[in-house]
Each structure stands twice: as structure tokens, then as C-alpha cells.
Design an enzyme around this catalytic site. Structure first.
Site, PDB file in Angstrom:
ATOM      1  N   TYR A 163     -13.370  -4.611  11.033  1.00 40.30           N
ATOM      2  CA  TYR A 163     -12.087  -3.880  10.981  1.00 40.30           C
ATOM      3  C   TYR A 163     -11.288  -4.145  12.263  1.00 40.30           C
ATOM      4  O   TYR A 163     -10.098  -4.460  12.210  1.00 40.30           O
ATOM      5  CB  TYR A 163     -12.344  -2.383  10.803  1.00 40.30           C
TER       6      TYR A 163
ATOM      7  N   ILE B 278      -0.070   6.619   4.674  1.00 39.79           N
ATOM      8  CA  ILE B 278       1.075   6.294   5.526  1.00 39.79           C
ATOM      9  C   ILE B 278       2.144   5.520   4.750  1.00 39.79           C
ATOM     10  O   ILE B 278       3.348   5.781   4.905  1.00 39.79           O
ATOM     11  CB  ILE B 278       0.559   5.487   6.742  1.00 39.79           C
ATOM     12  N   GLY B 279       1.717   4.607   3.894  1.00 40.47           N
ATOM     13  CA  GLY B 279       2.675   3.833   3.096  1.00 40.47           C
ATOM     14  C   GLY B 279       3.473   4.737   2.176  1.00 40.47           C
ATOM     15  O   GLY B 279       4.693   4.579   2.014  1.00 40.47           O
TER      16      GLY B 279
ATOM     17  N   GLY C  28       0.836  -1.207   0.000  1.00 39.20           N
ATOM     18  CA  GLY C  28       0.000   0.000   0.000  1.00 39.20           C
ATOM     19  C   GLY C  28       0.866   1.250   0.000  1.00 39.20           C
ATOM     20  O   GLY C  28       0.555   2.228   0.682  1.00 39.20           O
TER      21      GLY C  28
HETATM   22  N1  LIG Z   1      -5.068   6.754   8.816  1.00 36.30           N
HETATM   23  C1  LIG Z   1      -5.323   6.403  10.065  1.00 36.30           C
HETATM   24  O1  LIG Z   1      -5.758   7.215  10.899  1.00 36.30           O
HETATM   25  C2  LIG Z   1      -5.071   5.002  10.510  1.00 36.30           C
HETATM   26  C3  LIG Z   1      -5.380   4.682  11.829  1.00 36.30           C
HETATM   27  C4  LIG Z   1      -5.128   3.393  12.276  1.00 36.30           C
HETATM   28  C5  LIG Z   1      -4.562   2.463  11.420  1.00 36.30           C
HETATM   29  N2  LIG Z   1      -4.297   2.797  10.126  1.00 36.30           N
HETATM   30  C6  LIG Z   1      -3.709   1.753   9.255  1.00 36.30           C
HETATM   31  O2  LIG Z   1      -2.703   2.311   8.452  1.00 36.30           O
HETATM   32  C7  LIG Z   1      -2.562   1.535   7.252  1.00 36.30           C
HETATM   33  C8  LIG Z   1      -2.444   2.463   6.051  1.00 36.30           C
HETATM   34  O3  LIG Z   1      -3.655   3.147   5.872  1.00 36.30           O
HETATM   35  P1  LIG Z   1      -3.743   4.672   5.405  1.00 36.30           P
HETATM   36  O4  LIG Z   1      -4.306   5.422   6.504  1.00 36.30           O
HETATM   37  O5  LIG Z   1      -2.462   5.104   4.811  1.00 36.30           O
HETATM   38  O6  LIG Z   1      -4.886   4.540   4.278  1.00 36.30           O
HETATM   39  P2  LIG Z   1      -4.915   4.803   2.706  1.00 36.30           P
HETATM   40  O7  LIG Z   1      -4.410   6.151   2.381  1.00 36.30           O
HETATM   41  O8  LIG Z   1      -6.292   4.451   2.295  1.00 36.30           O
HETATM   42  O9  LIG Z   1      -3.895   3.713   2.155  1.00 36.30           O
HETATM   43  C9  LIG Z   1      -4.223   2.350   2.151  1.00 36.30           C
HETATM   44  C10 LIG Z   1      -3.345   1.637   1.165  1.00 36.30           C
HETATM   45  O10 LIG Z   1      -3.719   0.252   1.160  1.00 36.30           O
HETATM   46  C11 LIG Z   1      -3.879  -0.141  -0.194  1.00 36.30           C
HETATM   47  N3  LIG Z   1      -4.769  -1.269  -0.369  1.00 36.30           N
HETATM   48  C12 LIG Z   1      -6.102  -1.360  -0.101  1.00 36.30           C
HETATM   49  N4  LIG Z   1      -6.569  -2.548  -0.503  1.00 36.30           N
HETATM   50  C13 LIG Z   1      -5.517  -3.225  -1.028  1.00 36.30           C
HETATM   51  C14 LIG Z   1      -5.348  -4.490  -1.625  1.00 36.30           C
HETATM   52  N5  LIG Z   1      -6.390  -5.320  -1.845  1.00 36.30           N
HETATM   53  N6  LIG Z   1      -4.121  -4.863  -2.054  1.00 36.30           N
HETATM   54  C15 LIG Z   1      -3.071  -4.041  -1.903  1.00 36.30           C
HETATM   55  N7  LIG Z   1      -3.161  -2.816  -1.382  1.00 36.30           N
HETATM   56  C16 LIG Z   1      -4.381  -2.419  -0.939  1.00 36.30           C
HETATM   57  C17 LIG Z   1      -4.423   1.094  -0.884  1.00 36.30           C
HETATM   58  O11 LIG Z   1      -4.281   0.965  -2.292  1.00 36.30           O
HETATM   59  P3  LIG Z   1      -5.261   1.781  -3.290  1.00 36.30           P
HETATM   60  O12 LIG Z   1      -4.844   3.219  -3.216  1.00 36.30           O
HETATM   61  O13 LIG Z   1      -5.000   1.135  -4.587  1.00 36.30           O
HETATM   62  O14 LIG Z   1      -6.658   1.575  -2.793  1.00 36.30           O
HETATM   63  C18 LIG Z   1      -3.519   2.148  -0.274  1.00 36.30           C
HETATM   64  O15 LIG Z   1      -2.291   2.165  -0.915  1.00 36.30           O
HETATM   65  C19 LIG Z   1      -3.765   0.606   7.222  1.00 36.30           C
HETATM   66  O16 LIG Z   1      -3.355  -0.685   7.597  1.00 36.30           O
HETATM   67  C20 LIG Z   1      -4.706   1.172   8.281  1.00 36.30           C
HETATM   68  O17 LIG Z   1      -5.506   0.190   8.880  1.00 36.30           O
HETATM   69  C21 LIG Z   1      -4.531   4.047   9.662  1.00 36.30           C
END
Ligand SMILES: NC(=O)c1ccc[n+]([C@@H]2O[C@H](COP(=O)([O-])OP(=O)(O)OC[C@H]3O[C@@H](n4cnc5c(N)ncnc54)[C@H](OP(=O)(O)O)[C@@H]3O)[C@@H](O)[C@H]2O)c1
Length: 324
Positions: free
Chosen positions: A176, A25-26, A20
Site C-alpha cells: 500500500y 472521499i470520492g 471511486g
Molecule cells: N480513508 C482514509 O483515511 C484514507 C487515508 C489515506 C488515503 N486515503 C485514500 O483515499 C482514497 C479514497 O479512499 P476512501 O477512504 O474513500 O475508501 P473507500 O470508501 O473504500 O472508497 C474507495 C473507492 O475506490 C473504489 N475502487 C476500489 N477498487 C477499484 C477498482 N478496481 N476500480 C475502480 N474503483 C475502485 C471503490 O469502489 P467499490 O465501492 O466498488 O469497491 C470505492 O469507490 C484512496 O485512494 C485511499 O488510498 C484514504
């Protein structure tokens, strides 16, 4: 500890896989790893979105060493072909970051409920298939690391072994929370197996607090809930920290020399939603070794991926690893 991205040590010669890596975050973790000299393999389900993100990073870091490789965690076939493409390459760090949150019930290509399937089972399979690559990098001098990104929401989670895939009853937030508890249970069990095998490898769990990313919008977009989306936008704008700050626990766990296997790191500021990374305790349920072993076995059965690591002996106290 007031650790910032400026404290990321030199990453020259290290290779990191980030799932991701094209968003949130990634993306920010990838940017800082590349800025400090790491080769980053960006594991993205869409290579177009991955290449756009890589261009964005190169705008900041012109000599960034980035490779975008397709990896859809909702497909075991895609995960296997990703691992095949990396055959023979040694990897220093795997960041299990990709995730989806609070989406309506759907299934992956292999028939798993999507949040459990992508957030947990996909990463379980990926880590197992990349284990040889990761262990090839770990020696007396260098420790290989697996960083699994969970969430404060894991505290609300329970593993419902009678209805793991939400077939009988499905609540998008419970699903979730279950998947995020599974992330922590997996990270700790992996660490126990590393310790039992006496390997120079560490498995840690992190959470980013609350960061302004695309994560919060996916559920309302798929549900067609405009009001919830607007509310999320307001919360993200007013309350959340930036994605750059949200990436700090991940960066710390992936690069800091004093990271301990079996630990859980997250932001130490207001309500653990923001601030610099620190070591924290995860929920009581996350330390339950029996649940962790059972989840491991179920995950292995469901994905068909086995790990060539000895099972830790059950006992009242872990030898090390998963500790508070
Ligand atoms: N943001 C927060 O406040 C928060 C809080 C707690 C935990 N987290 C955790 O942080 C991590 C990153 O999330 P984020 O906040 O950066 O969200 P984000 O901006 O939505 O990024 C999520 C990433 O995961 C990818 N992804 C989703 N489904 C996938 C799949 N089937 N195969 C491969 N990649 C996939 C997305 O790809 P696409 O762009 O192609 O959809 C995107 O690159 C997650 O594990 C989330 O649970 C975040």
C-alpha cells in the site's frame, strides 16, 4: 487557511471525473462538486453502486448533474473503454481517488499486484488516456487539473523496482505504502512534464488524513480477520474524521484558485490526520526525480500507455513544479 466545503467556488460549466465516486472521499467530493454546479462523471467499477451513490447525492442536491460510467481500474480494457466513451469531451479536472488498502495479495485482470495496479498503474493509464480531454479544457483562462489522492502512508513507502509486484515477497502494508508513494511521484512528474511543455494544466497530490470510510475494512474482510475489522471500526469511530472532512484536501486541490501545480495538500490539524487543508511537504523520497522518471517509464511499459508530453530535462533543480 481555514478552508471548508462552503469555500468551493462556483463550478458551473466545469466537468470533473472522479474515480471511486461511489464511496467515502470520492462520494463526498462528488456531492460538493455537484452542489456547486459541476457536471461530475462518476467513474465506478460497479455502475449499480455508482447509481445508488448518485441517488443518494440527488437526495441532497436534486439538480445534481451526474453521470455514472463504468471504470474498473483493475482492468486496462475497462479503463480504455471508459476513455473511449469520453472521446471528444473536454474535462476540467480528473480526480484520481479510487483505491484499496492493505489487502491480501491478488492480481488485476492484467496480472498486476492489485494495490500497485489499481492505486497507481490504473490511474497512470487513465490519466494518459484522458490527457487530450483534459488539455482541451485548459486555455489562457482555465487551467485543467489532475488531482491524485495519496496517503500519509506514502512516507513509509519505497519503490522496489526489483519486485514491484510483490512476487517474491509481499507485505500488504508495504505494498500500500509503495502504491501511495507512486501516486505522489507520478503527480510531481506529471507536473514537471506540464511545465516543460508550458501547458495551462496543473498536477497536484493530496492526502485526506484519516477519514472514516470503507477503506479500512476491505483488508480485514478479505482476510476474514474479525478482530482487526472490529479494531478498525473502533479507531474509525473514535479517531477518524468524517469522510466529508477527508474530502476537503481533494476539493481544495480540484477547485481553489490559488492551488499550485506540484504541491501536496493535506489536513493541517492533529498529526495531519484531521483539520482544514494546507500545503505540506511530502517525504524526501517523493521528490526524487530519477525514481519518478524510472517509475514513469516502467508504468508506461506495463500499461502500454504513452503520454504525448516532452520529457523534462534531468537536472539538480526542477524548473518549477514538484517543490516543497
Ligand atoms: N480513508 C482514509 O483515511 C484514507 C487515508 C489515506 C488515503 N486515503 C485514500 O483515499 C482514497 C479514497 O479512499 P476512501 O477512504 O474513500 O475508501 P473507500 O470508501 O473504500 O472508497 C474507495 C473507492 O475506490 C473504489 N475502487 C476500489 N477498487 C477499484 C477498482 N478496481 N476500480 C475502480 N474503483 C475502485 C471503490 O469502489 P467499490 O465501492 O466498488 O469497491 C470505492 O469507490 C484512496 O485512494 C485511499 O488510498 C484514504
Amino acid at each position: 487557511m481555514d478552508w471548508t466545503a462552503d469555500d468551493v467556488p462556483d463550478q458551473d460549466g466545469r466537468t470533473v471525473v472522479v474515480t471511486g465516486a461511489n464511496s467515502g472521499i470520492g462520494l463526498e467530493a462528488t456531492r460538493e462538486l455537484a452542489r456547486n454546479g459541476a457536471t461530475v462523471i462518476m467513474a465506478c467499477r460497479s455502475t449499480d453502486r455508482g447509481e445508488d451513490a448518485a441517488s443518494d447525492i440527488r437526495g441532497d442536491v436534486p439538480d445534481a448533474d451526474l453521470r455514472v460510467v463504468e471504470c474498473d481500474l483493475a482492468s486496462l480494457e475497462s479503463i480504455r473503454s471508459f476513455a473511449d466513451r469520453l472521446e471528444g469531451e473536454s474535462l476540467d479536472v480528473l480526480v484520481n481517488n479510487a483505491g484499496v488498502m492493505a489487502i491480501p495479495r491478488s492480481e488485476t485482470d492484467d496480472g498486476f499486484e492489485t494495490q500497485f495496479g489499481v492505486n497507481h498503474l490504473g490511474h497512470f493509464a487513465l490519466t494518459g488516456l484522458l490527457l487530450e480531454n483534459l488539455l482541451a479544457a485548459g486555455d489562457d483562462e482555465r487551467e485543467s487539473r489532475i488531482v491524485t489522492v495519496s496517503s500519509g502512508m506514502h512516507e513509509r513507502g519505497e519503490i522496489d523496482f526489483d519486485d514491484l509486484q510483490g512476487e517474491r515477497s509481499y507485505d500488504e502494508w508495504d505494498a500500500y505504502a509503495q502504491s501511495k508513494l507512486a501516486n505522489v511521484l507520478f503527480a510531481y512528474e506529471l507536473e514537471r512534464r506540464f511545465r516543460t511543455a508550458d501547458l495551462n494544466a496543473a498536477s497536484v497530490a493530496v492526502h485526506p488524513g484519516y477519514a472514516n470510510t470503507h477503506l479500512q475494512f476491505r483488508g480485514p474482510e478479505q482476510n476474514g480477520q474479525r478482530f482487526r475489522k472490529a479494531a478498525m471500526w473502533l479507531m474509525n469511530t473514535v479517531v477518524a474524521q468524517s469522510a466529508e472532512k477527508g474530502a476537503l484536501p481533494t476539493l481544495y486541490a480540484a477547485t481553489a484558485p490559488d492551488v499550485e501545480g506540484g504541491a501536496y495538500y493535506g489536513p493541517g490539524g492533529l498529526l495531519n490526520m484531521r483539520g482544514p487543508p494546507e500545503r505540506q511537504a511530502s517525504s524526501d523520497r517523493s521528490y526524487d526525480e530519477e525514481t519518478a522518471r524510472r517509475l514513469w517509464n516502467v508504468s508506461s511499459d506495463l500499461t502500454g500507455v504513452t503520454y504525448d508530453l516532452p520529457r523534462p530535462k534531468p537536472g539538480p533543480e526542477p524548473e518549477s513544479g514538484a517543490r516543497r
